[in-house]
Write a protein that holds these residues in place. Structure first.
Motif, PDB file in Angstrom:
ATOM      1  N   UNK C  57     -21.169  -9.249 -22.213  1.00  0.00           N
ATOM      2  CA  UNK C  57     -19.923 -10.009 -22.059  1.00  0.00           C
ATOM      3  C   UNK C  57     -18.735  -9.078 -21.901  1.00  0.00           C
ATOM      4  N   UNK C  58     -18.717  -8.043 -22.761  1.00  0.00           N
ATOM      5  CA  UNK C  58     -17.616  -7.083 -22.679  1.00  0.00           C
ATOM      6  C   UNK C  58     -17.601  -6.413 -21.304  1.00  0.00           C
ATOM      7  N   UNK C  59     -18.786  -6.008 -20.854  1.00  0.00           N
ATOM      8  CA  UNK C  59     -18.858  -5.321 -19.560  1.00  0.00           C
ATOM      9  C   UNK C  59     -18.304  -6.206 -18.448  1.00  0.00           C
ATOM     10  N   UNK C  60     -18.739  -7.451 -18.453  1.00  0.00           N
ATOM     11  CA  UNK C  60     -18.275  -8.369 -17.416  1.00  0.00           C
ATOM     12  C   UNK C  60     -16.755  -8.523 -17.509  1.00  0.00           C
ATOM     13  N   UNK C  61     -16.247  -8.621 -18.745  1.00  0.00           N
ATOM     14  CA  UNK C  61     -14.798  -8.759 -18.921  1.00  0.00           C
ATOM     15  C   UNK C  61     -14.073  -7.568 -18.305  1.00  0.00           C
ATOM     16  N   UNK C  62     -14.541  -6.378 -18.656  1.00  0.00           N
ATOM     17  CA  UNK C  62     -13.759  -5.253 -18.128  1.00  0.00           C
ATOM     18  C   UNK C  62     -14.177  -4.839 -16.727  1.00  0.00           C
ATOM     19  N   UNK C  63     -15.019  -5.609 -16.098  1.00  0.00           N
ATOM     20  CA  UNK C  63     -15.155  -5.465 -14.643  1.00  0.00           C
ATOM     21  C   UNK C  63     -14.196  -6.448 -13.968  1.00  0.00           C
ATOM     22  N   UNK C  64     -14.166  -7.678 -14.495  1.00  0.00           N
ATOM     23  CA  UNK C  64     -13.370  -8.715 -13.824  1.00  0.00           C
ATOM     24  C   UNK C  64     -11.873  -8.473 -13.995  1.00  0.00           C
ATOM     25  N   UNK C  65     -11.463  -8.095 -15.217  1.00  0.00           N
ATOM     26  CA  UNK C  65     -10.023  -7.912 -15.450  1.00  0.00           C
ATOM     27  C   UNK C  65      -9.416  -6.857 -14.522  1.00  0.00           C
ATOM     28  N   UNK C  66      -9.991  -5.642 -14.484  1.00  0.00           N
ATOM     29  CA  UNK C  66      -9.396  -4.665 -13.552  1.00  0.00           C
ATOM     30  C   UNK C  66      -9.431  -5.132 -12.108  1.00  0.00           C
ATOM     31  N   UNK C  67     -10.456  -5.906 -11.742  1.00  0.00           N
ATOM     32  CA  UNK C  67     -10.505  -6.391 -10.364  1.00  0.00           C
ATOM     33  C   UNK C  67      -9.324  -7.307 -10.082  1.00  0.00           C
TER      34      UNK C  67
END
Lengths: 221, 542, 353, 98
Positions: C57-67
């Motif tokens: 979940x964390x990984x997905x969050x910090x992929x989507x947010x910077x995008x």
């Protein structure tokens, strides 16, 4: 050598080393060697690729003037050279196939044929360039300077790209001569064939480049 | 080097002294010795280029001419760039630490093509010697980018430096081929792709860029030579050529090249942080794959260097967008490193401090990179000293810092000895303060319109430049301290033992310094590269 | 005006503040977290590390947010860029020629040039940039207006801006161009419309000095020397007629050294007329962009390639020609004037009446 | 050494297969020359490139044995050609819109 002899073979199992204790002699790993060769071929590809990119961009900018330039090139000579190179590719592939069947004599004859083709290609190329030079069509010539910019850049690319290609033909020919010597000396055998296969790959690359050079330069007129 | 066997606790025989004499070094095919040979040459060139950089800063201390004419300054600037980029930072981490540790970390006794590896070193040396010859002939003043038409017009001798760059390109291509093939073929059979240490992932991605992109710039530089010496005008506007095409072909390599530089550095960070926080790396697969993504996307963003070059507007928009995308995998890496520290058991040793310095400086470099990706702001700061500062934050603050970080991390393994801990802290502190003092003023000057590559400047920029020059002195003092500390460590440091930091990668299982033949048996992967719990779990099961 | 240049500055700075703001928050956040972790989880306080592998979940969050942030910041930069690359149609166009190491600004009115840029205030200015084909890359940079564009040999590029108040700003060359790159500076003077008119009038008056026969016929006169005939010849004639007047650089270009078969005569006045009108049916075009004094200077220069056998013209012939072409009084130069400004002026005149 | 041997000698491809590929290449050359005499304007270059690509694939698959190599070789090739293709496409983004 047991440690680094851990070369996975086709099935992924380590192959026992032929020279235990001799660290500096790497085990025979034909798949690895071919992989190395292919990676090297990629660099050659991108090297010509950069020039093809230049060709395409200038084609966009100068379009029909490229056609004017192309009409001056002899389709007959270019086509003949294409056939020569394709045939040489065939003989080289057959030479390797013959080696795989332990037919060393046939293989050597086929390599001779390949070298004859290489020389033939270069001779035709020399006539072609000679003809251009005789017409005063060479870089820095006065005649060249009078042409339109599109034609100038077309001929510049023509000389550079076919020049680099010819250089590769020469290198490839020398490599084939060298590998033929190694076959004669028994250093390249059916069981240790990868050196020859790699030279073959290089030769086919020379062919590949020409397959694109021929239509782009000779056939867009 | 052979004095290493005087200390009692060191192994009697190691790769350093199993064979003796200069010839045994120059003809070696041992990846570790080749790594050391690169290290020596690269450090020498680093010091030379650093001195050139100090000279530039000194010239810029005050407005007006101090001691260099325009052309002299331009030549010094070009040399600083060429040496730092082609002789220090591109080969830097892969050639030294990659050569030394890649085979050990994947459980092999050497790279797949050891003789090719030595050949790469000789290509490097040939390039280096040519570069020095070009200096003796008066140097070049084109900038390290060799832009046409200026590189076709300058009076300077261009043949030798371009050949040098061409040979250095071949050196890195051959190393790249070697690394890719080695990773594919020589991984110890029990090591799957996702059991590889992240440093190896970084090197693998880097090697691919070197293979794919280097030939493009190689042929481009050769075309410039052909244009100059044979009158064939591929890029000459008078003959129908397009100078902007040169920039495309140049940056197709040279932008990915910055990832060639930075990916191995990120790999080193990914090794250091888990070791010193005694905790498995967070999100291993994401870090590994982000290396490939950075290499992949990073190859598609080159034309943001040409945002004001006169290329088509839509081209600029496209490349700006792609450039923004490349920030995502970089951000993923940073967040994962942070998460690795969470609930770790952190001991701040010098290598970890280097990794923190990297995080600080590289983040600034990365964030200021966004202003270059952004279209309108980039038009303003393009070709100003803001770019210079940004570039140095990523390349020097990022890669340079981690070059030294890797030194401080792997020095005990390479030489079997330890450096002085307290001196290391002094060195890093000076380095860090000096670095920021040197480059932050350049950001500000750039924002106020100070163009780059200026041998002189208007008086209104004087204070920025004065601060910057003072910073360069502090930075140099820090680097000097760091180097002297290591040199003393080589000669009389305490023996370090096989695993001074308590790491878990395969290199921690071999003696320090390793013997020429490091693995007697095919190493088995009994635990992952970051599995610091394996001792306890083994004990528990026992 | 739909788009004003102060918007370029504003949009660019706005994008920069967004970038700096978001970056700053993230940077401080990352560093603060780092410092916090280092203290909180130091080996003394926290001897046993937790065993955490990762968190999807964390990984997905910090992929989507910077995008998302990236796309947003991209858009912010794109806004300003869109403005920069779309000059208003009624912009006042000035040509810029960069060479090692000086700038030449060419105004639309009667071929006026200057080495520093003068523009009227509150009027969009479009600069068309180029470099001579044998020169190197340059880049015109006006930090005060956040605009910059390269000058490329054999190509035209453009940029635009608008000065919102009277003042003087720096112009730099931003693309490395050799020895005196750092000295390739100039100034941008934003003048009020009246001051600008005055400046332009003076430049025009300098340029179209009334021609007198005695000066025009004497190649050593001050007026002729002020025109720098060799440079003009090199710029406009040499590409066809050769650097030494030998001709033949394009088909049919005359050899100035031989005096046979000149279609329109070989005297200075004949050459002047040829320069003024061109030669029908050939590639020889007219050069109205050269001032009369320039044309006389070039005519003398061309005539000098063949010293012997040239028919000389008399002062009377010259006086006649000057009368014919009305060169004895300054010509009326048509001003390039934006339509809306003209409308305003007419409205003001109508109101006064 | 037996296993090394097996690593090296993949399929023995019959001689006549090589000759068949060669015949195909030669006839494609004929086609591309023939097509060049039709007046296709700018499409000519596209047709020429497409035919050349087919020839190129034939050479790579059979003469260069990629068909009989393990998949990783194909991936290596795809990476190389793919990168070249992307470089070309992205450069077009400039030149098409100039």
């Amino acid at each position: 050598m047991s440690g680094s002899a851990a070369i996975p073979d086709d099935a992924g199992h380590p192959v026992p080393d032929a020279h235990p204790g001799h660290h500096d002699i790497m085990p025979y790993d034909p798949v690895g060697a071919r992989m190395g060769m292919w990676l090297f071929l990629l660099t050659e590809l991108l090297l010509f690729g950069a020039m093809f990119i230049a060709f395409c961009m200038y084609y966009i900018q100068h379009g029909w003037r490229f056609s004017l330039g192309s009409q001056e090139l002899s389709t007959a000579m270019g086509g003949a050279n294409t056939l020569v190179l394709l045939t040489s590719s065939l003989t080289m592939a057959l030479a390797i196939a013959a080696m795989q069947r332990r037919n060393t004599r046939l293989s050597q004859q086929l390599m001779n044929a390949t070298i004859v083709c290489a020389v033939g290609f270069l001779v035709v190329k020399a006539f072609e360039w000679g003809g251009k030079f005789a017409h005063g069509l060479y870089p820095t010539s006065d005649h060249m300077a009078e042409l339109s910019q599109g034609e100038q850049i077309f001929y510049s690319l023509y000389f550079v790209m076919t020049g680099f290609h010819a250089l590769h033909v020469i290198i490839g020919g020398v490599l084939i001569l060298w590998v033929k010597r190694r076959v004669t000396k028994g250093l390249v055998t059916t069981d240790r064939l990868v050196m020859m296969e790699n030279v073959g790959l290089y030769w086919h690359l020379v062919d590949l480049v020409w397959i694109f050079l021929f239509p782009l330069f000779y056939l867009i007129g | 080097m052979s004095s290493a066997d005087t200390a009692p606790a060191l192994p009697k025989l190691s790769y350093l002294n199993e064979q003796k004499g200069l010839k045994s070094w120059l003809t070696t095919v041992d990846h570790k010795r080749i790594g050391i040979m690169y290290l020596v040459m690269i450090l020498i060139f680093f010091v030379v280029a650093m001195l050139l950089g100090l000279a530039m800063r000194l010239e810029l201390l005050h407005s007006g001419k101090q001691f260099m004419e325009g052309t002299t300054y331009n030549t010094v600037m070009t040399l600083h760039g060429v040496i730092m980029i082609f002789l220090f930072i591109i080969p830097g981490i892969p050639a030294v630490f990659g050569n030394f540790f890649l085979p050990i970390m994947i459980g092999a006794n050497d790279v797949l093509f050891p003789r090719l590896n030595l050949a790469s070193w000789y290509f490097y040396m040939a390039g280096a010697v040519l570069a020095l010859i070009s200096v003796a002939l008066g140097g070049v003043d084109t900038g390290w980018t060799f832009y046409v038409p200026y590189s076709g017009a300058t009076d300077a001798n261009l043949l030798i430096p371009l050949l040098a760059a061409f040979l250095l390109g071949w050196s890195s291509i051959l190393t790249g081929i070697n690394f890719v093939a080695t990773v594919h073929r020589l991984r110890t059979p029990s090591m799957g792709w996702f059991d590889m240490p992240l440093f190896v992932w970084g090197l693998y991605a880097t090697a691919w860029i070197a293979i794919i992109a280097t030939p493009v710039v190689g042929i481009t530089l050769v075309l410039v030579l052909i244009e100059r010496f044979m009158g064939i005008g591929i890029f000459d506007a008078a003959k129908g050529g397009d100078p902007i095409l040169f920039q495309h072909l140049f940056w197709i390599y040279s932008h990915p090249a910055v990832y060639v530089m930075v990916l191995p550095a990120m790999g080193v960070v990914s090794e250091i942080i888990p070791v010193f926080s005694r905790k498995r790396i967070f999100g291993y697969k994401f870090i590994a794959i982000s290396s490939l993504l950075i290499a992949g996307i990073g190859s598609l963003v080159w034309a943001h260097h040409m945002n004001t070059s006169g290329m088509a507007n839509w081209g600029r928009v496209l490349f700006s967008f792609l450039t923004f995308l490349v920030s995502v995998p970089s951000a993923v890496k940073v967040f994962n490193w942070l998460a690795t520290l969470y609930k770790g058991s952190i001991k701040v040793d010098p290598p970890l401090l280097f990794a923190f310095a990297f995080l600080f400086l590289f983040s600034i470099g990365g964030f200021t990179g966004l202003t270059h990706a952004s279209l309108s702001t980039d038009i303003h700061i393009h070709d100003t000293s803001y770019v210079v500062a940004h570039f140095h934050y990523t390349m020097f603050g990022g890669v340079g810092t981690m070059f030294f970080g890797a030194m401080y991390f792997w020095f005990p393994k390479m030489f079997g000895r330890m450096y002085k801990r307290s001196t290391a802290f002094v060195g890093i502190t000076l380095f860090f303060i000096g670095f920021n003092c040197l480059y932050i003023p350049l950001f500000l000057a750039g924002l106020n319109g100070m163009p780059r590559r200026y041998a002189d400047y208007l008086p209104e920029y004087a204070s920025y430049h004065a601060w910057s020059t003072v910073g360069s002195w502090i930075l140099a003092a820090g680097i000097l301290t760091m180097c002297v500390n290591l040199l003393q460590g080589v000669r009389k440091g305490k023996p370090a033992g096989p695993n001074p930091w308590g790491g878990s990668t395969l290199d921690c299982d071999v003696p320090s310094p390793p013997p020429t033949h490091q693995f007697e048996h095919v190493p088995e992967m009994t635990h992952g590269p970051y599995d610091y719990h394996h001792h306890t779990t083994e004990e528990v099961t026992a | 005006m739909l788009l004003a240049s102060r918007d370029i500055v504003q949009k660019t700075d706005e994008a920069w503040y967004w970038l700096a703001g978001i970056s700053g928050v993230l940077f401080v956040g990352i560093m603060a977290t780092l410092v916090y972790f280092v203290f909180k989880y130091s080996r003394k306080r926290h001897p046993q590390a937790a065993d955490i592998h990762g968190n999807l979940k964390l990984e997905v969050t910090w992929i989507i947010l910077p995008t998302i942030i990236s796309v947003f910041l991209f858009y912010k930069g794109y806004e300003g860029f869109l403005l920069m690359r779309n000059p208003p149609e009624n912009a006042y166009e000035i040509d810029v020629e960069a060479r090692q190491w000086a700038w030449t600004f060419r105004y639309p009115e009667g071929g006026v040039t200057s080495s520093e840029l003068y523009v009227p205030v509150n009027r969009p200015i479009k600069l068309n940039l180029t470099t001579p084909i044998d020169d190197v890359l340059h880049s015109l940079y006006i930090p005060a207006f956040r605009v910059k564009e390269d000058c490329v040999p054999g190509m035209w590029t453009y940029m635009w801006f608008e000065g919102d108040k009277v003042g003087t700003h720096n112009i730099f060359c931003a693309e490395f161009c050799g020895q005196d790159h750092a000295k390739m500076l100039s100034l941008l003077h934003v003048l009020s419309q009246d001051d600008y008119n005055e400046w332009l009038d003076k430049k025009i008056a300098d340029r179209f000095k009334p021609v007198e026969a005695a000066g025009a016929m004497n190649p050593d006169s001050d007026e002729i020397n002020a025109c720098d005939a060799p440079r003009l010849y090199k710029t406009y004639c040499a590409s066809c007629h050769g650097a030494d007047g030998q001709g033949g650089m394009v088909e049919g270009a005359r050899d100035f050294r031989k005096l046979e078969k000149w279609k329109q005569g070989t005297s200075i006045l004949d050459i002047f007329k040829t320069l003024t009108k061109g030669v029908d049916g050939t590639q020889m075009r007219a050069f109205p962009n050269l001032s009369p004094w320039d044309r006389f200077a070039v005519a003398h220069y061309v005539a000098s390639f063949a010293q012997k056998g040239r028919t000389d013209s008399t002062l009377e012939d010259c006086a006649q020609l000057i009368a014919e072409y009305k060169l004895d009084k300054p010509p009326v130069v048509e001003r390039v004037f934006p339509i809306d400004a003209a409308m305003e002026e007419m409205a003001a005149e109508a109101a006064n009446r | 050494m037996d296993s090394t041997h097996s690593a090296d000698s993949h399929h023995l491809i019959p001689y006549r297969a090589y000759v068949a590929v060669w015949l195909a290449l030669v006839s494609l050359t004929g086609v591309t020359v023939g097509v060049s005499y039709l007046d296709l304007k700018h499409a000519a270059i596209l047709v020429a490139v497409v035919i050349a690509t087919v020839k190129c694939v034939l050479v790579i698959l059979y003469f260069m044995h990629i068909r009989y190599e393990r998949p990783v070789f194909t991936w290596i090739l795809v990476t190389g050609f793919g990168s070249f293709g992307i470089f070309l496409l992205l450069t077009f983004a400039d030149y098409f819109y100039r």
